[in-house]
Scaffold this active site. Structure first.
Site, mmCIF file in Angstrom:
data_model
loop_
_atom_site.group_PDB
_atom_site.id
_atom_site.type_symbol
_atom_site.label_atom_id
_atom_site.label_comp_id
_atom_site.label_asym_id
_atom_site.label_seq_id
_atom_site.Cartn_x
_atom_site.Cartn_y
_atom_site.Cartn_z
ATOM 1 N N SER A 258 0.845 -1.193 0.000
ATOM 2 C CA SER A 258 0.000 0.000 0.000
ATOM 3 C C SER A 258 0.877 1.239 0.000
ATOM 4 O O SER A 258 2.059 1.195 0.370
ATOM 5 C CB SER A 258 -0.913 0.024 1.226
ATOM 6 O OG SER A 258 -0.149 0.278 2.400
ATOM 7 N N LYS A 259 0.288 2.351 -0.399
ATOM 8 C CA LYS A 259 1.032 3.616 -0.397
ATOM 9 C C LYS A 259 1.442 4.000 1.009
ATOM 10 O O LYS A 259 2.531 4.546 1.224
ATOM 11 C CB LYS A 259 0.179 4.711 -1.039
ATOM 12 C CG LYS A 259 -0.031 4.508 -2.539
ATOM 13 C CD LYS A 259 -0.869 5.615 -3.135
ATOM 14 C CE LYS A 259 -1.060 5.398 -4.637
ATOM 15 N NZ LYS A 259 -1.883 6.461 -5.243
ATOM 16 N N ARG A 260 0.583 3.714 1.983
ATOM 17 C CA ARG A 260 0.915 4.050 3.366
ATOM 18 C C ARG A 260 2.167 3.292 3.818
ATOM 19 O O ARG A 260 3.052 3.870 4.462
ATOM 20 C CB ARG A 260 -0.266 3.721 4.269
ATOM 21 C CG ARG A 260 -0.040 4.098 5.736
ATOM 22 C CD ARG A 260 -1.247 3.697 6.585
ATOM 23 N NE ARG A 260 -2.428 4.410 6.172
ATOM 24 C CZ ARG A 260 -2.761 5.613 6.621
ATOM 25 N NH1 ARG A 260 -1.972 6.237 7.472
ATOM 26 N NH2 ARG A 260 -3.880 6.192 6.208
#
Length: 522
Positions: A258-260
């Site tokens: 994920s981007k996070r």
């Protein structure tokens, strides 16, 4: 009929690594079997779609060399290739199913649905919704809906049947229809009177209309496939072959990438490099850069901005869950096309490894022709303000020399700034280095002596400079390291980079003397 595959991104953000890997698998399979690869834009979610995100998706695929045979900017016989332009087709398909007793209008209220759900929970049984009108005569349902379309349209799920999905990667998956509620395929009209389809229905209508034969997609879609198979049956069209690819996990994690998760790789050095290559507005804070989703390390745009070779990216994505054998890492695109097949796709998640990607990028950079490297670093040098638009023969030759002395340090094009920026501008002195190296006792006197000594070296070339300086070191009984450190800091301002004698030769005698004078002034 030849194989036809598709990739259908939503324009809600930039190209995600997992999505590109799936698109690549579709493309490789299609190329190997001589078929057509379709790019379709699933833009029915008006609230999340961002039209400005479409062009970066198209540009990203083209940069990687993944060219679609049909789709946006290309056209094709089964267009339009935007779901937002196909809504009439979905409405008509749903109405046809009502007429054929495969679907029905449902006027149930939210309160009624909630009550049915609570009743099932109280009885400790699975909630499987069946609408009141599912057994009404098709003609009656048609008339009801024509008179009052303020209803959803639901697919009529057959009862007491077993669905078997023959997945080319996951194997056979069985689903009992008694566990599937009648799904909504067409929403109730909105305030403007528009009726919009649900994803599971729209994608089936599109894949059927576009003659898609193989659906290679992320494994997270496997849970939707049972409903989609029912929609295929209801429409009376042949089933495609399904292949659900396991997800790509974050580095050293069992969580989906994920981007996070990838924000942790936005270190101060990476942020500084993104600033240096002018990938972000100059007035952005570090926090704005770190949290900007368009340049997140989970997106292709991040690696493009830093100057990764697209061929290296494709090779790495191709190896994320697929293998040629048990040892080959570096392989040409032609090799991947010739050998790709879903039979060698691993049924377990692949793990994204930024370090391995950078290693692979370095291997590709080693093999890249000099002209490719020059053309690759030029935009980086221009954006950093180190060279102008016009590049004469002398400057081009200098750039070639700098690339040569950077050697294997140059893994991506932006590395030219870390290891070679000082060749194209005055040194920017790190005062802690000046204090450590140039303020050291005897350093200034040594630098003055070296200044005079270098003036007498002719030709001012790498081998000659190195030989003469080493002879001087032996004669004076000083340490070569001390001499190198003083010369490097004085002429480059940094301690990391190509060999100091190579640097002096590229800078030239006059420039070296000018820089030594500036360093002595400190």
């Amino acid at each position: 009929m030849s194989i036809r595959t598709r990739f259908a991104p939503s324009p809600t953000g930039y190209l995600h690594i997992g999505g590109v890997r799936t698109a690549l698998f579709n493309w490789l399979l299609t190329k190997r079997m001589g078929g057509q690869f379709v790019l379709r834009i699933d833009d029915t979610d008006a609230e999340r779609n961002r039209p400005e995100s479409l062009q970066p998706i198209l540009d990203g695929f083209r940069w990687l060399g993944i060219q679609w045979d049909e789709g946006p900017e290309v056209g094709g016989p089964y267009g339009p290739y935007f779901q937002s332009q196909r809504n009439d087709r979905y409405v008509q398909a749903a109405l046809d199913l009502v007429a054929k007793d495969h679907a029905y209008p449902d006027y149930s209220t939210k309160e009624e649905l909630d009550a049915s759900r609570k009743e099932a929970e109280a009885a400790k049984r699975q909630f499987v919704f069946r609408g009141k009108l599912r057994d009404a005569a098709p003609a009656d349902n048609q008339q009801r809906y024509a008179d009052n379309p303020r209803a959803v349209v639901r697919l009529k799920v057959p009862e007491g049947e077993k669905i078997v999905i023959h997945d080319l990667i996951a194997g056979d998956v069985e689903i009992r229809t008694d566990t599937i509620g009648d799904p909504v395929i067409l929403r109730e009209p909105n305030a403007a009177g528009d009726r919009r389809p649900l994803y599971n229905f729209a994608t089936v209508v599109d894949d059927a209309d576009m003659k898609i034969t193989h659906i290679v997609r992320a494994k997270e879609h496997l849970s939707n496939t049972g409903v989609q198979v029912l929609a295929y049956h209801a429409l009376g069209v042949p089933l495609p072959q399904f292949a659900h690819v396991p997800v790509v996990n974050a580095p050293k994690s069992n969580k989906k990438l994920s981007k996070r998760d990838m924000q942790k790789f936005m270190t101060p050095d990476v942020i500084a490099m993104l600033r240096a290559v002018h990938a972000v507005p100059s007035d952005w804070t570090d926090e704005q850069i770190k949290t900007n989703e368009n340049l997140n390390p989970a997106t292709v745009a991040f690696y493009r901005a830093l100057g990764y070779l697209p061929a290296a990216m494709v090779n790495y994505f191709g190896r994320l869950g697929w293998s040629l054998d048990d040892k080959t890492e570096i392989m040409s695109l032609e090799t991947m096309i010739e050998n790709f097949g879903v039979d060698r796709i691993n049924n377990s998640p692949a793990s994204f490894d930024p370090e391995k990607l950078t290693w692979m990028a370095g291997e590709y950079m080693k093999l890249a022709p000099l002209e490719t490297k020059i053309e690759g670093v030029l935009p980086v040098l221009r954006r950093a303000g180190l060279v102008g638009e016009e590049i004469d023969d002398n400057l081009r030759a200098k750039i070639a020399q700098v690339i040569g002395v950077c050697g294997d340090r140059l893994k991506v094009f932006s590395d030219i700034l870390q290891y070679g920026a000082f060749f194209f501008r005055d040194p920017i002195y790190d005062m802690s280095l000046v204090q450590k190296r140039l303020h050291k006792e005897g350093a200034a006197d040594l630098l003055r002596e070296l200044d005079g000594f270098l003036s007498g070296i002719d030709p001012f070339e790498h081998a000659e400079i190195e030989e003469r300086v080493k002879a001087l070191v032996q004669e004076k009984g000083v340490k070569l390291g001390d001499v190198n450190h003083v010369l490097r800091v004085a002429t480059t301002g940094v301690m990391v980079g190509p060999g100091v004698f190579e640097c002096l030769a590229i800078l030239g005698k006059d420039e070296v003397k000018k820089r030594i004078a500036k360093a002595l002034a400190l």
